[in-house]
Design a protein around this motif. Structure first.
Motif, PDB file in Angstrom:
ATOM      1  N   ALA A   1     -23.072  -2.899  22.690  1.00  0.00           N
ATOM      2  CA  ALA A   1     -22.411  -1.402  23.325  1.00  0.00           C
ATOM      3  C   ALA A   1     -21.868  -0.508  22.127  1.00  0.00           C
ATOM      4  CB  ALA A   1     -21.211  -1.944  24.167  1.00  0.00           C
ATOM      5  N   LEU A   2     -21.575  -1.338  21.083  1.00  0.00           N
ATOM      6  CA  LEU A   2     -21.119  -0.466  19.924  1.00  0.00           C
ATOM      7  C   LEU A   2     -22.257   0.390  19.361  1.00  0.00           C
ATOM      8  CD1 LEU A   2     -18.929  -3.177  17.946  1.00  0.00           C
ATOM      9  CD2 LEU A   2     -18.138  -0.961  18.883  1.00  0.00           C
ATOM     10  N   LEU A   3     -23.264  -0.312  19.150  1.00  0.00           N
ATOM     11  CA  LEU A   3     -24.710   0.319  18.848  1.00  0.00           C
ATOM     12  C   LEU A   3     -25.053   1.409  19.713  1.00  0.00           C
ATOM     13  CD1 LEU A   3     -26.793  -2.870  17.608  1.00  0.00           C
ATOM     14  CD2 LEU A   3     -25.352  -1.080  16.164  1.00  0.00           C
ATOM     15  N   ALA A   4     -24.620   1.130  21.038  1.00  0.00           N
ATOM     16  CA  ALA A   4     -25.099   2.336  21.796  1.00  0.00           C
ATOM     17  C   ALA A   4     -24.044   3.541  22.066  1.00  0.00           C
ATOM     18  CB  ALA A   4     -25.343   1.873  23.497  1.00  0.00           C
TER      19      ALA A   4
ATOM     20  N   LEU B   1     -22.937  -1.341  11.685  1.00  0.00           N
ATOM     21  CA  LEU B   1     -21.595  -1.706  12.099  1.00  0.00           C
ATOM     22  C   LEU B   1     -20.884  -2.456  10.998  1.00  0.00           C
ATOM     23  CD1 LEU B   1     -22.377  -3.579  15.442  1.00  0.00           C
ATOM     24  CD2 LEU B   1     -21.890  -1.080  15.092  1.00  0.00           C
ATOM     25  N   ALA B   2     -19.657  -2.168  10.892  1.00  0.00           N
ATOM     26  CA  ALA B   2     -18.636  -2.808   9.801  1.00  0.00           C
ATOM     27  C   ALA B   2     -17.862  -3.651  10.763  1.00  0.00           C
ATOM     28  CB  ALA B   2     -17.861  -1.575   9.138  1.00  0.00           C
ATOM     29  N   ALA B   3     -17.189  -4.803   9.778  1.00  0.00           N
ATOM     30  CA  ALA B   3     -16.380  -5.518  10.386  1.00  0.00           C
ATOM     31  C   ALA B   3     -15.119  -6.038   9.504  1.00  0.00           C
ATOM     32  CB  ALA B   3     -16.801  -6.995  10.898  1.00  0.00           C
ATOM     33  N   ALA B   4     -13.884  -6.133  10.002  1.00  0.00           N
ATOM     34  CA  ALA B   4     -12.653  -6.721   9.223  1.00  0.00           C
ATOM     35  C   ALA B   4     -12.195  -8.076   9.897  1.00  0.00           C
ATOM     36  CB  ALA B   4     -11.794  -5.767   9.206  1.00  0.00           C
ATOM     37  N   PRO B   5     -11.675  -9.263   9.354  1.00  0.00           N
ATOM     38  CA  PRO B   5     -11.179 -10.173   9.987  1.00  0.00           C
ATOM     39  C   PRO B   5      -9.769  -9.969  10.481  1.00  0.00           C
ATOM     40  CG  PRO B   5     -11.125 -10.458   7.468  1.00  0.00           C
ATOM     41  CD  PRO B   5     -11.939  -9.078   7.871  1.00  0.00           C
ATOM     42  N   LEU B   6      -9.700 -10.530  11.742  1.00  0.00           N
ATOM     43  CA  LEU B   6      -8.042 -10.275  12.416  1.00  0.00           C
ATOM     44  C   LEU B   6      -7.374 -11.677  12.154  1.00  0.00           C
ATOM     45  CD1 LEU B   6      -9.033  -8.441  15.712  1.00  0.00           C
ATOM     46  CD2 LEU B   6      -7.677  -7.485  13.658  1.00  0.00           C
ATOM     47  N   TYR B   7      -7.997 -12.846  12.742  1.00  0.00           N
ATOM     48  CA  TYR B   7      -7.417 -13.792  12.629  1.00  0.00           C
ATOM     49  C   TYR B   7      -8.220 -15.179  12.744  1.00  0.00           C
ATOM     50  CZ  TYR B   7      -7.824 -14.171  17.548  1.00  0.00           C
ATOM     51  OH  TYR B   7      -8.374 -14.634  19.031  1.00  0.00           O
ATOM     52  N   SER B   8      -7.789 -16.362  12.544  1.00  0.00           N
ATOM     53  CA  SER B   8      -8.651 -17.584  12.626  1.00  0.00           C
ATOM     54  C   SER B   8      -7.742 -18.664  13.390  1.00  0.00           C
ATOM     55  CB  SER B   8      -9.482 -18.105  11.444  1.00  0.00           C
ATOM     56  OG  SER B   8      -8.323 -18.542  10.383  1.00  0.00           O
ATOM     57  N   GLU B   9      -8.500 -19.581  13.929  1.00  0.00           N
ATOM     58  CA  GLU B   9      -7.715 -20.783  14.640  1.00  0.00           C
ATOM     59  C   GLU B   9      -8.587 -21.809  14.828  1.00  0.00           C
ATOM     60  OE1 GLU B   9      -7.145 -20.007  18.833  1.00  0.00           O
ATOM     61  OE2 GLU B   9      -8.926 -18.555  18.966  1.00  0.00           O
ATOM     62  N   PRO B  10      -8.132 -23.080  14.933  1.00  0.00           N
ATOM     63  CA  PRO B  10      -8.893 -24.282  14.838  1.00  0.00           C
ATOM     64  C   PRO B  10      -9.821 -24.373  16.172  1.00  0.00           C
ATOM     65  CG  PRO B  10      -6.682 -25.018  15.193  1.00  0.00           C
ATOM     66  CD  PRO B  10      -6.769 -23.364  15.220  1.00  0.00           C
ATOM     67  N   PHE B  11     -10.883 -25.230  15.982  1.00  0.00           N
ATOM     68  CA  PHE B  11     -11.538 -25.681  17.304  1.00  0.00           C
ATOM     69  C   PHE B  11     -10.838 -26.855  17.683  1.00  0.00           C
ATOM     70  CE2 PHE B  11     -15.151 -23.383  15.446  1.00  0.00           C
ATOM     71  CZ  PHE B  11     -15.708 -22.825  16.562  1.00  0.00           C
ATOM     72  N   VAL B  12     -10.931 -27.205  19.172  1.00  0.00           N
ATOM     73  CA  VAL B  12     -10.495 -28.293  19.534  1.00  0.00           C
ATOM     74  C   VAL B  12     -11.522 -28.857  20.638  1.00  0.00           C
ATOM     75  CG1 VAL B  12      -7.819 -27.705  19.530  1.00  0.00           C
ATOM     76  CG2 VAL B  12      -9.252 -27.026  21.296  1.00  0.00           C
ATOM     77  N   ALA B  13     -11.065 -30.143  21.204  1.00  0.00           N
ATOM     78  CA  ALA B  13     -12.185 -30.724  22.103  1.00  0.00           C
ATOM     79  C   ALA B  13     -11.616 -30.175  23.591  1.00  0.00           C
ATOM     80  CB  ALA B  13     -12.109 -32.264  21.869  1.00  0.00           C
ATOM     81  N   CYS B  14     -12.493 -29.961  24.345  1.00  0.00           N
ATOM     82  CA  CYS B  14     -12.058 -29.766  25.595  1.00  0.00           C
ATOM     83  C   CYS B  14     -12.772 -30.686  26.629  1.00  0.00           C
ATOM     84  CB  CYS B  14     -12.459 -28.122  26.034  1.00  0.00           C
ATOM     85  SG  CYS B  14     -12.220 -27.751  27.894  1.00  0.00           S
ATOM     86  N   LEU B  15     -11.876 -31.462  27.318  1.00  0.00           N
ATOM     87  CA  LEU B  15     -12.456 -32.641  28.213  1.00  0.00           C
ATOM     88  C   LEU B  15     -11.910 -32.367  29.769  1.00  0.00           C
ATOM     89  CD1 LEU B  15     -11.094 -35.416  25.707  1.00  0.00           C
ATOM     90  CD2 LEU B  15     -13.308 -34.392  25.938  1.00  0.00           C
ATOM     91  N   PRO B  16     -12.563 -33.112  30.599  1.00  0.00           N
ATOM     92  CA  PRO B  16     -12.114 -33.054  31.928  1.00  0.00           C
ATOM     93  C   PRO B  16     -10.604 -34.053  31.790  1.00  0.00           C
ATOM     94  CG  PRO B  16     -14.324 -33.640  32.093  1.00  0.00           C
ATOM     95  CD  PRO B  16     -14.057 -33.573  30.405  1.00  0.00           C
TER      96      PRO B  16
ATOM     97  N   TRP C   1     -16.802  -2.094  14.435  1.00  0.00           N
ATOM     98  CA  TRP C   1     -17.179  -0.566  14.800  1.00  0.00           C
ATOM     99  C   TRP C   1     -18.223  -0.069  14.066  1.00  0.00           C
ATOM    100  CZ3 TRP C   1     -13.201  -2.592  11.506  1.00  0.00           C
ATOM    101  CH2 TRP C   1     -13.371  -2.331  10.084  1.00  0.00           C
ATOM    102  N   ARG C   2     -18.419   0.949  14.463  1.00  0.00           N
ATOM    103  CA  ARG C   2     -19.704   1.815  13.943  1.00  0.00           C
ATOM    104  C   ARG C   2     -19.329   2.347  12.588  1.00  0.00           C
ATOM    105  NH1 ARG C   2     -24.297   3.499  16.949  1.00  0.00           N
ATOM    106  NH2 ARG C   2     -24.404   5.109  15.057  1.00  0.00           N
ATOM    107  N   ARG C   3     -20.130   2.231  11.387  1.00  0.00           N
ATOM    108  CA  ARG C   3     -19.790   2.707  10.021  1.00  0.00           C
ATOM    109  C   ARG C   3     -19.800   4.194  10.108  1.00  0.00           C
ATOM    110  NH1 ARG C   3     -20.148  -1.120   6.070  1.00  0.00           N
ATOM    111  NH2 ARG C   3     -21.139  -3.093   6.728  1.00  0.00           N
ATOM    112  N   ASP C   4     -20.503   4.925  11.025  1.00  0.00           N
ATOM    113  CA  ASP C   4     -20.629   6.355  11.048  1.00  0.00           C
ATOM    114  C   ASP C   4     -19.783   6.984  12.087  1.00  0.00           C
ATOM    115  OD1 ASP C   4     -21.880   5.736  13.471  1.00  0.00           O
ATOM    116  OD2 ASP C   4     -23.580   6.578  13.228  1.00  0.00           O
ATOM    117  N   ALA C   5     -18.829   6.322  12.814  1.00  0.00           N
ATOM    118  CA  ALA C   5     -18.053   7.000  13.501  1.00  0.00           C
ATOM    119  C   ALA C   5     -16.591   7.071  13.070  1.00  0.00           C
ATOM    120  CB  ALA C   5     -17.778   5.973  14.811  1.00  0.00           C
ATOM    121  N   ALA C   6     -16.047   8.430  13.273  1.00  0.00           N
ATOM    122  CA  ALA C   6     -14.755   8.906  12.863  1.00  0.00           C
ATOM    123  C   ALA C   6     -13.629   7.723  13.428  1.00  0.00           C
ATOM    124  CB  ALA C   6     -14.436  10.063  13.231  1.00  0.00           C
TER     125      ALA C   6
END
Length: 305
Positions: free
Chosen positions: A143-146, A163-178, A280-285
């Protein structure tokens, strides 16, 4: 009076006209405009030539609006006000105070403060319309490319060159079980304990990078996950786990999802965390995009079981 088509009507002419129409005195009008009287007289003559009508009468009794001038005054005032409004709007758009931001997001951000971020931004930017749509990372990239999105919140920084990118945050992975799974009673889950379990993973098509990372985590611990189902959204993955169809490894944010039947346990080993990036797109204001990103909260919020 014939129309002088060689001269164009300028906003300067309108300002001069309105000052003289209010003062009805060339000297006072010139002083108000911070110019000398001769340029004012010339500008009024140019305006009358452009309009094709005499707008003022001037004689020993003073300066008076003609009937044509009185009629022109109303339209001139409205035209100047619209021009000033247009200038103010352009400045606000350039400053990121007004406009429309089309924002894509991955589901995990809903449980990591996205709603509070949006509410705080809208409270301080009432003239900005933020349109949000949940999409997996690959769909956001497309969708960004379009040019269908202005900003995406994605799970990868492996992006096309456009496209360009900037980090926002990180968080751990956890196990998900029934909830009824035998391993659910443990305080933490060694990854090897999941080696013979049916896995539910995020779709390879929806987020190739994320899918590959989880497979690689398992491979490093001596097994490939036995893939049972795939989901195009993380909430779908957690819901399938809750129904007893398998286990998964998910971002810790989904501990806040409130889906009954699913439990979350820390993994015994340390892994590279799950990360969210703005794209975001590099060429977009981007004044509006930059203003929105500058208002980002301290992510992710602490988890309270």
């Amino acid at each position: 009076m014939p129309i002088d088509t060689s001269r164009s009507l300028e906003f300067r002419h309108l300002r001069y006209f309105l000052a003289l129409a209010e003062e009805l005195h060339y000297g006072r009008a010139a002083q108000r405009l911070a110019i000398s009287q001769p340029p004012l007289s010339v500008a009024i003559q140019q305006l009358e030539a452009s309009v094709g009508a005499r707008l003022f009468d001037r004689d020993s009794k003073g300066v008076r609006l003609t009937p044509a001038g009185a009629a022109f005054r109303t339209g001139a005032q409205a035209l100047l006000e619209r021009a000033e409004d247009a200038c103010a709007l352009a400045r606000d758009v350039q400053a990121g105070e007004v406009g429309r931001l089309r924002l894509g997001f991955v589901g995990s951000t809903l449980f990591n403060g996205l709603s509070a971020w949006l509410q705080a931004f809208q409270a301080s930017h009432a003239k900005v319309e933020v349109v949000v749509v949940e999409l997996n990372s690959q769909d956001q990239i497309d969708a960004l490319l379009a040019e269908e999105l202005d900003l995406g919140l994605v799970h990868t920084d492996r992006l096309p060159p456009a496209l360009a990118a900037a980090p926002l945050y990180s968080e751990p992975f956890v196990a998900c079980l029934p909830a009824q799974h035998p391993l659910a009673a443990r305080a933490s889950i060694p990854l090897a304990a999941l080696s013979d379990q049916p896995f539910i993973l995020f779709s390879r098509k929806g987020s190739p990078d994320y899918h590959a990372r989880i497979v690689e985590i398992c491979r490093r611990h001596g097994f490939y996950p036995r893939l049972q189902h795939e989901g195009r959204h993380w909430l779908s993955v957690v819901s399938l786990v809750a129904q007893g169809l398998g286990v998964s490894i998910v971002p810790a944010a989904f501990q806040r999802s409130g889906i009954q039947g699913a439990v979350f346990r820390p993994l015994a080993e340390a892994f590279e965390p799950s990360a969210v990036f703005a794209a975001w797109r590099r060429d977009a204001a981007g004044p509006l995009r930059e203003r929105f990103l500058a208002s980002a909260p301290a992510w992710p919020p602490p988890f309270s079981p």
